[in-house]
Design a protein around this motif. Structure first.
Motif, PDB file in Angstrom:
ATOM      1  N   GLY A   1       0.814  -1.220  -0.006  1.00 28.47           N
ATOM      2  CA  GLY A   1       0.156  -0.051  -0.263  1.00 28.47           C
ATOM      3  C   GLY A   1       1.018   1.267  -0.047  1.00 28.47           C
ATOM      4  N   GLN A   2       2.221   1.201  -0.128  1.00 26.75           N
ATOM      5  CA  GLN A   2       2.831   2.580  -0.266  1.00 26.75           C
ATOM      6  C   GLN A   2       2.553   3.057  -1.627  1.00 26.75           C
ATOM      7  OE1 GLN A   2       7.012   1.190   0.569  1.00 26.75           O
ATOM      8  NE2 GLN A   2       6.856   1.112   2.569  1.00 26.75           N
ATOM      9  N   LEU A   3       2.325   2.494  -2.543  1.00 24.52           N
ATOM     10  CA  LEU A   3       1.939   2.819  -3.897  1.00 24.52           C
ATOM     11  C   LEU A   3       0.608   2.320  -4.474  1.00 24.52           C
ATOM     12  CD1 LEU A   3       3.806   4.059  -5.933  1.00 24.52           C
ATOM     13  CD2 LEU A   3       4.661   1.931  -6.686  1.00 24.52           C
ATOM     14  N   GLN A   4       0.057   3.004  -5.188  1.00 23.04           N
ATOM     15  CA  GLN A   4      -0.981   2.698  -5.778  1.00 23.04           C
ATOM     16  C   GLN A   4      -1.257   3.154  -7.397  1.00 23.04           C
ATOM     17  OE1 GLN A   4      -4.930   4.566  -5.409  1.00 23.04           O
ATOM     18  NE2 GLN A   4      -4.054   6.649  -4.787  1.00 23.04           N
ATOM     19  N   ILE A   5      -1.670   2.080  -8.353  1.00 20.77           N
ATOM     20  CA  ILE A   5      -1.751   2.691  -9.743  1.00 20.77           C
ATOM     21  C   ILE A   5      -3.153   2.697  -9.970  1.00 20.77           C
ATOM     22  CG2 ILE A   5      -1.119   1.493 -12.110  1.00 20.77           C
ATOM     23  CD1 ILE A   5       1.051   0.066 -10.659  1.00 20.77           C
ATOM     24  N   ILE A   6      -3.333   3.874 -11.078  1.00 19.53           N
ATOM     25  CA  ILE A   6      -4.661   4.129 -11.415  1.00 19.53           C
ATOM     26  C   ILE A   6      -4.575   4.037 -13.043  1.00 19.53           C
ATOM     27  CG2 ILE A   6      -6.392   5.860 -11.632  1.00 19.53           C
ATOM     28  CD1 ILE A   6      -5.644   6.857  -8.805  1.00 19.53           C
ATOM     29  N   PRO A   7      -5.368   3.162 -13.486  1.00 18.23           N
ATOM     30  CA  PRO A   7      -6.478   2.320 -13.121  1.00 18.23           C
ATOM     31  C   PRO A   7      -5.627   1.115 -12.853  1.00 18.23           C
ATOM     32  CG  PRO A   7      -6.300   2.076 -15.728  1.00 18.23           C
ATOM     33  CD  PRO A   7      -5.489   3.332 -15.256  1.00 18.23           C
ATOM     34  N   GLU A   8      -6.314   0.429 -11.764  1.00 18.98           N
ATOM     35  CA  GLU A   8      -5.907  -0.690 -10.986  1.00 18.98           C
ATOM     36  C   GLU A   8      -5.314  -1.941 -11.932  1.00 18.98           C
ATOM     37  OE1 GLU A   8      -6.725  -3.306  -6.824  1.00 18.98           O
ATOM     38  OE2 GLU A   8      -8.682  -2.019  -7.834  1.00 18.98           O
ATOM     39  N   ARG A   9      -5.899  -1.978 -13.061  1.00 23.92           N
ATOM     40  CA  ARG A   9      -5.690  -3.166 -13.940  1.00 23.92           C
ATOM     41  C   ARG A   9      -4.344  -3.216 -14.327  1.00 23.92           C
ATOM     42  NH1 ARG A   9      -8.361   0.388 -17.638  1.00 23.92           N
ATOM     43  NH2 ARG A   9      -7.579   0.825 -19.414  1.00 23.92           N
ATOM     44  N   PHE A  10      -3.465  -2.065 -14.267  1.00 26.43           N
ATOM     45  CA  PHE A  10      -2.233  -2.144 -14.688  1.00 26.43           C
ATOM     46  C   PHE A  10      -1.312  -2.557 -13.614  1.00 26.43           C
ATOM     47  CE2 PHE A  10      -4.248   1.008 -17.933  1.00 26.43           C
ATOM     48  CZ  PHE A  10      -3.435   0.335 -18.983  1.00 26.43           C
ATOM     49  N   THR A  11      -1.874  -2.914 -12.524  1.00 23.48           N
ATOM     50  CA  THR A  11      -0.887  -3.434 -11.409  1.00 23.48           C
ATOM     51  C   THR A  11      -0.247  -4.666 -11.904  1.00 23.48           C
ATOM     52  OG1 THR A  11      -2.637  -4.532 -10.349  1.00 23.48           O
ATOM     53  CG2 THR A  11      -1.894  -2.464  -9.639  1.00 23.48           C
ATOM     54  N   LYS A  12      -1.194  -5.682 -12.618  1.00 23.77           N
ATOM     55  CA  LYS A  12      -0.519  -6.776 -13.273  1.00 23.77           C
ATOM     56  C   LYS A  12       0.360  -6.783 -13.879  1.00 23.77           C
ATOM     57  CE  LYS A  12      -2.448 -10.894 -15.677  1.00 23.77           C
ATOM     58  NZ  LYS A  12      -3.595 -11.476 -16.585  1.00 23.77           N
ATOM     59  N   ILE A  13       0.469  -5.680 -15.053  1.00 22.56           N
ATOM     60  CA  ILE A  13       1.397  -5.672 -15.974  1.00 22.56           C
ATOM     61  C   ILE A  13       2.732  -5.159 -14.899  1.00 22.56           C
ATOM     62  CG2 ILE A  13       2.415  -4.087 -17.682  1.00 22.56           C
ATOM     63  CD1 ILE A  13      -0.256  -3.833 -18.799  1.00 22.56           C
ATOM     64  N   TYR A  14       2.479  -4.142 -14.165  1.00 24.80           N
ATOM     65  CA  TYR A  14       3.828  -3.728 -13.300  1.00 24.80           C
ATOM     66  C   TYR A  14       4.435  -5.109 -12.782  1.00 24.80           C
ATOM     67  CZ  TYR A  14       5.858  -1.154  -9.130  1.00 24.80           C
ATOM     68  OH  TYR A  14       6.765  -0.871  -7.990  1.00 24.80           O
ATOM     69  N   ASN A  15       3.548  -5.858 -11.939  1.00 21.65           N
ATOM     70  CA  ASN A  15       4.019  -6.992 -11.165  1.00 21.65           C
ATOM     71  C   ASN A  15       4.864  -7.874 -12.138  1.00 21.65           C
ATOM     72  OD1 ASN A  15       3.335  -6.373  -8.729  1.00 21.65           O
ATOM     73  ND2 ASN A  15       1.488  -7.007  -8.877  1.00 21.65           N
ATOM     74  N   GLU A  16       4.155  -8.228 -13.220  1.00 25.00           N
ATOM     75  CA  GLU A  16       4.819  -9.226 -14.046  1.00 25.00           C
ATOM     76  C   GLU A  16       6.306  -8.867 -14.796  1.00 25.00           C
ATOM     77  OE1 GLU A  16       1.882  -9.679 -17.359  1.00 25.00           O
ATOM     78  OE2 GLU A  16       0.845 -11.240 -16.403  1.00 25.00           O
ATOM     79  N   TRP A  17       6.423  -7.595 -15.017  1.00 24.41           N
ATOM     80  CA  TRP A  17       7.778  -7.086 -15.257  1.00 24.41           C
ATOM     81  C   TRP A  17       8.512  -7.243 -14.174  1.00 24.41           C
ATOM     82  CZ3 TRP A  17       9.753  -5.599 -19.759  1.00 24.41           C
ATOM     83  CH2 TRP A  17       9.318  -5.279 -20.709  1.00 24.41           C
ATOM     84  N   LEU A  18       8.335  -6.793 -13.057  1.00 22.35           N
ATOM     85  CA  LEU A  18       9.181  -6.899 -11.780  1.00 22.35           C
ATOM     86  C   LEU A  18       9.563  -8.493 -11.375  1.00 22.35           C
ATOM     87  CD1 LEU A  18       8.054  -3.747  -9.847  1.00 22.35           C
ATOM     88  CD2 LEU A  18      10.329  -4.214 -11.236  1.00 22.35           C
ATOM     89  N   GLU A  19       8.514  -9.133 -11.694  1.00 23.66           N
ATOM     90  CA  GLU A  19       8.664 -10.424 -11.257  1.00 23.66           C
ATOM     91  C   GLU A  19       9.579 -11.386 -12.014  1.00 23.66           C
ATOM     92  OE1 GLU A  19       4.563 -11.684 -10.892  1.00 23.66           O
ATOM     93  OE2 GLU A  19       4.556 -11.258  -8.881  1.00 23.66           O
ATOM     94  N   GLY A  20       9.350 -10.895 -13.498  1.00 22.32           N
ATOM     95  CA  GLY A  20      10.174 -11.356 -14.512  1.00 22.32           C
ATOM     96  C   GLY A  20      11.398 -10.623 -14.775  1.00 22.32           C
TER      97      GLY A  20
ATOM     98  N   PHE B   1       9.699   0.742 -18.430  1.00 26.48           N
ATOM     99  CA  PHE B   1      10.628   1.444 -18.823  1.00 26.48           C
ATOM    100  C   PHE B   1      10.938   2.488 -17.867  1.00 26.48           C
ATOM    101  CE2 PHE B   1       9.014  -0.407 -22.638  1.00 26.48           C
ATOM    102  CZ  PHE B   1      10.161  -1.370 -23.227  1.00 26.48           C
ATOM    103  N   TRP B   2      10.087   3.356 -17.510  1.00 30.03           N
ATOM    104  CA  TRP B   2      10.355   4.374 -16.566  1.00 30.03           C
ATOM    105  C   TRP B   2       9.700   4.118 -15.376  1.00 30.03           C
ATOM    106  CZ3 TRP B   2       7.742   9.836 -16.626  1.00 30.03           C
ATOM    107  CH2 TRP B   2       8.619  10.809 -16.055  1.00 30.03           C
ATOM    108  N   VAL B   3       8.238   3.801 -15.142  1.00 27.25           N
ATOM    109  CA  VAL B   3       7.806   4.070 -13.855  1.00 27.25           C
ATOM    110  C   VAL B   3       8.525   3.107 -12.750  1.00 27.25           C
ATOM    111  CG1 VAL B   3       5.509   3.617 -12.613  1.00 27.25           C
ATOM    112  CG2 VAL B   3       5.476   4.688 -15.094  1.00 27.25           C
TER     113      VAL B   3
END
Length: 523
Positions: free
Chosen positions: A11-30, A123-125
């Motif tokens: 909860g230190q960070l939120q992404i709007i819209p929430e559906r992009f959290t999946k993309i954020y996590n997939e990039w960092l997990e891989g 790439f940036w965020v």
């Protein structure tokens, strides 16, 4: 990457819209190793020097004169430059003086909201989040707001090969910065692409012009009336229209403030547009023209409401259209001494406060309902005049069967006549016999008859009634289907179910009146 993943998870960070959290996590997990060198003509050169004598590499912040390992002067710098994102991921704090411990860095880091496109979420965020945690121990912002991409009117990406690029400078020169800005802010929702329509930009240019002309009227027609721009909370309503516009402005403030807090900027802008264009300009200013012709006390009160509501809407609209609103606001406060202004400029003026419990009286549901009825009646009469081809300057006869609302209609008879361009209305609770050869309308349960002798085509009127009857029957069928559905009745909120029952009752009443009128007209 672990810290950046944890910031979102905890909860230190939120992404709007929430559906992009999946993309954020997939990039960092891989995540994979990052090749930071690029063969480009521009960028920051890699600060590494190779020794031609010993073959070692020297990395330094300042250009070294000799090899740090053997002291040889035969060194040469790596010809590559750093990846663009390697520099950009430092942006939240490098712009504030980092690595030095500066006042700006302490004051402004971490920031609050990052607004960017969804196509550079990794790439940036994500890299900015990783860098902020690594170098300063805290995320660089608490919210990531992702907008969509701007496409052409057909939804295609803009490119030289398509020849469909739109130069914003050309648009600004033709239609103004505010029109383009407002269009971009209100044409999409978070994370969704925008098909940029020139017609929409033209419409928003017209909106800016309408606001400018309305403001000229308010300032010009009230310049001889003292009292400046009063605080909104001090306004006193003398008429139903006054109560209505004050209440609507209060509701707008609450709604827009909530939408801005929820990052629903497009919907916030659309509500401001609708209020200014329709409610303030098309309705209240037209009523105000009448009230400004009355007693001195009424003129002063109307002028204060015109100014205060304009001031409030300018503050709400300012983030969307900063230039025209600032210019108008300076004219609005031109005669107010500097020490009595809320601020020296609109950009730093306080945001309007939402109504709390102590301000609940500013929202007047009864006034909104009553004035809404007048709006519906006037609109129906105007539409009927247009369909019948009545000349704009000609006053027509109107008969109203208002039932329980007859008292309200009699109180507002002058307003009805003025805005609908009619003779003094004949208002009855009910009619013993319906007028013959008249156009029949129903507005909010009020029967409206327009005896347009010589101008009414009976067959066209029968066709119009048939269309309206069919629409009402469709609405009745829809309401019955919902109310006959146990899932709806049992699971929906009681207030929603009751509202649907009221809607059905009103539709049945309207159908009976329209059917009766058709029978009379046809017989």
């Amino acid at each position: 990457a672990t810290g950046a993943l944890g910031a979102l998870k905890y909860g230190q960070l939120q992404i709007i819209p929430e559906r992009f959290t999946k993309i954020y996590n997939e990039w960092l997990e891989g995540i994979r190793d990052w090749n930071i060198s690029r063969q480009l003509w521009w960028g920051h050169r890699i600060p590494a020097w190779y020794c031609d004598t010993c073959g070692q590499i020297t990395v330094a912040r300042e250009d070294p004169p000799v090899c740090a390992h053997c002291g040889s002067g035969r060194i040469h710098q790596d010809p590559d430059v750093l990846d663009t994102w390697f520099s950009s991921w430092l942006w939240p704090f490098s712009t504030l003086g980092w690595p030095d411990d500066t006042h700006d860095l302490r004051r402004y880091y971490p920031t609050s909201v990052l607004e960017t496109g969804y196509d550079i979420i990794f790439f940036w965020v994500a890299r900015m989040v990783m860098a902020g945690i690594h170098f300063l121990g805290i995320v660089p912002f608490h919210t990531i707001y992702l907008h969509g991409l701007v496409r052409d009117e057909q939804g295609r990406r803009m490119s030289k090969s398509f020849g469909n690029g739109i130069d914003p400078i050309d648009v600004i020169e033709q239609y103004g910065t505010d029109a383009l800005r407002f269009t971009l802010m209100t044409s999409s929702t978070p994370g969704n692409n925008t098909n940029l329509s020139m017609n929409r930009i033209v419409g928003n240019r017209n909106f800016a012009n309408k606001l400018w002309n309305a403001s000229r009227f308010v300032i010009g027609q009230t310049e001889d009336i003292a009292a400046g721009v009063p605080p909104f909370d001090s306004l006193k309503a003398h008429t139903l229209a006054d109560r209505w516009i004050i209440s609507r402005a209060e509701r707008l403030t609450s709604s827009v403030s909530r939408l801005m807090d929820e990052y629903q900027f497009g919907e916030a802008g659309r509500q401001i547009f609708e209020f200014i264009w329709s409610e303030y300009c098309d309705w209240y200013i037209e009523v105000a023209k009448m009230q400004l012709q009355q007693s001195t006390k009424d003129r002063e009160n109307t002028a204060q409401i015109l100014r205060a509501v304009l001031d409030r809407t300018l503050r709400l609209l300012h983030p969307f259209m900063p230039f025209v609103t600032e210019e108008i606001w300076q004219h609005l406060y031109a005669d107010t001494p500097p020490d009595q202004r809320p601020a020296s400029a609109l950009i730093i003026a306080p945001w309007p406060e939402m109504a709390g419990e102590e301000q609940a009286t500013r929202i007047d549901a009864a006034a909104e309902e009553q004035f809404g009825l007048l709006q519906e009646i006037i609109t129906r009469i105007r539409d009927a005049r247009k369909q019948a081809g009545v000349e704009p300057g000609r006053l027509i006869t109107v008969i109203l069967a208002g039932g329980a609302k007859s008292g309200l209609l009699k109180q507002q008879a002058t307003l009805l006549a003025q805005l609908a361009r009619t003779e003094a209305p004949r208002i009855e609770r009910r009619l013993a016999t319906k007028p013959e050869q008249a156009l029949a309308l129903v507005a909010g349960g009020v029967e409206v008859y327009l005896p347009l002798t010589g101008m009414l085509d009976i067959q066209k009127e029968l066709a119009r009634l048939d269309t309206e009857i069919e629409a009402v029957r469709t609405a009745i069928q829809r309401s019955k289907s919902m109310l006959n559905n146990p899932m709806f009745v049992e699971r929906a909120r009681p207030t929603v179910v009751e509202k649907e029952r009221d809607t059905l009752a009103a539709s049945l009443d309207t159908l009976a009146k329209l059917t009766s009128r058709r029978t009379e007209l046809a017989g």
